[in-house]
Design a protein around this motif. Structure first.
Motif, short mmCIF file in Angstrom:
data_model
loop_
_atom_site.label_atom_id
_atom_site.label_comp_id
_atom_site.label_asym_id
_atom_site.label_seq_id
_atom_site.Cartn_x
_atom_site.Cartn_y
_atom_site.Cartn_z
N THR A 33 38.14 14.99 37.51
CA THR A 33 37.00 15.78 37.05
C THR A 33 36.16 16.20 38.25
OG1 THR A 33 36.93 14.70 34.89
CG2 THR A 33 34.90 15.73 35.65
N MET A 34 35.83 17.47 38.29
CA MET A 34 35.03 18.02 39.38
C MET A 34 33.68 18.50 38.84
SD MET A 34 36.83 17.68 42.09
CE MET A 34 35.87 18.71 43.23
N GLY A 35 32.72 18.57 39.74
CA GLY A 35 31.40 18.98 39.28
C GLY A 35 30.59 19.68 40.35
N TRP A 36 29.54 20.31 39.89
CA TRP A 36 28.55 20.94 40.75
C TRP A 36 27.26 20.12 40.67
CZ3 TRP A 36 29.27 24.68 44.25
CH2 TRP A 36 30.40 25.49 44.13
N PHE A 37 26.61 20.01 41.81
CA PHE A 37 25.32 19.34 41.93
C PHE A 37 24.38 20.27 42.68
CE2 PHE A 37 26.72 15.05 40.70
CZ PHE A 37 28.09 15.20 40.81
N ARG A 38 23.10 19.99 42.59
CA ARG A 38 22.14 20.78 43.35
C ARG A 38 20.98 19.91 43.79
NH1 ARG A 38 19.72 24.76 38.58
NH2 ARG A 38 18.52 23.17 37.46
N GLN A 39 20.36 20.33 44.89
CA GLN A 39 19.20 19.62 45.39
C GLN A 39 18.14 20.63 45.78
OE1 GLN A 39 19.92 16.90 48.67
NE2 GLN A 39 18.08 15.75 48.16
N ALA A 40 17.03 20.57 45.05
CA ALA A 40 15.89 21.43 45.34
C ALA A 40 15.00 20.75 46.38
CB ALA A 40 15.11 21.70 44.06
#
Length: 120
Positions: A33-40
């Motif tokens: 399983t792959m995913g996207w993450f983000r950091q503001a």
């Protein structure tokens, strides 16, 4: 050795779209399983979306209905189509493999990420 390379970010106006790409080596997409993450700025990194080898998807509530995650298992490539972008989507976006059964990243080593900036 795992290598993750994100691309496709940019500066857009609210309501516009972007498509992010992630090229991964050292990970077999058809098994993981792959995913996207983000950091503001000033915030912790957060999970955004994930996709299983069978292409089942899951999204954070904040992006549901606006973002679409997809993958090409043959190319070991991951994508994130982002529509109706909002200023609060501004962040650096990263891809990673997920720990099985969770929304947590598996690898501590991240790519350089791709910057998304949305102005109002």
């Amino acid at each position: 050795q795992v290598r993750l390379v994100e691309s496709g970010g940019g500066s857009v106006q609210a309501g516009e779209s972007l498509r992010l790409s992630c090229a991964a080596s050292g990970i077999i997409f058809r098994f993981n399983t792959m995913g996207w993450f983000r950091q503001a700025p000033g915030k912790q990194r957060e999970w955004v979306a994930s996709i299983t080898p069978s292409h089942n998807t899951n999204y954070a509530d904040s992006v549901k209905g606006r973002f679409t995650i997809s993958s090409d298992n043959a190319k070991n490539a991951l994508y994130l189509q982002m529509n109706s972008l909002k200023p609060e989507d501004t962040a650096v976006y990263y891809c990673n493999q997920l720990i099985r059964g969770t929304s947590l990243p598996l690898y501590d080593s991240w790519g350089q990420g791709t910057q998304v900036t949305v102005s109002s």
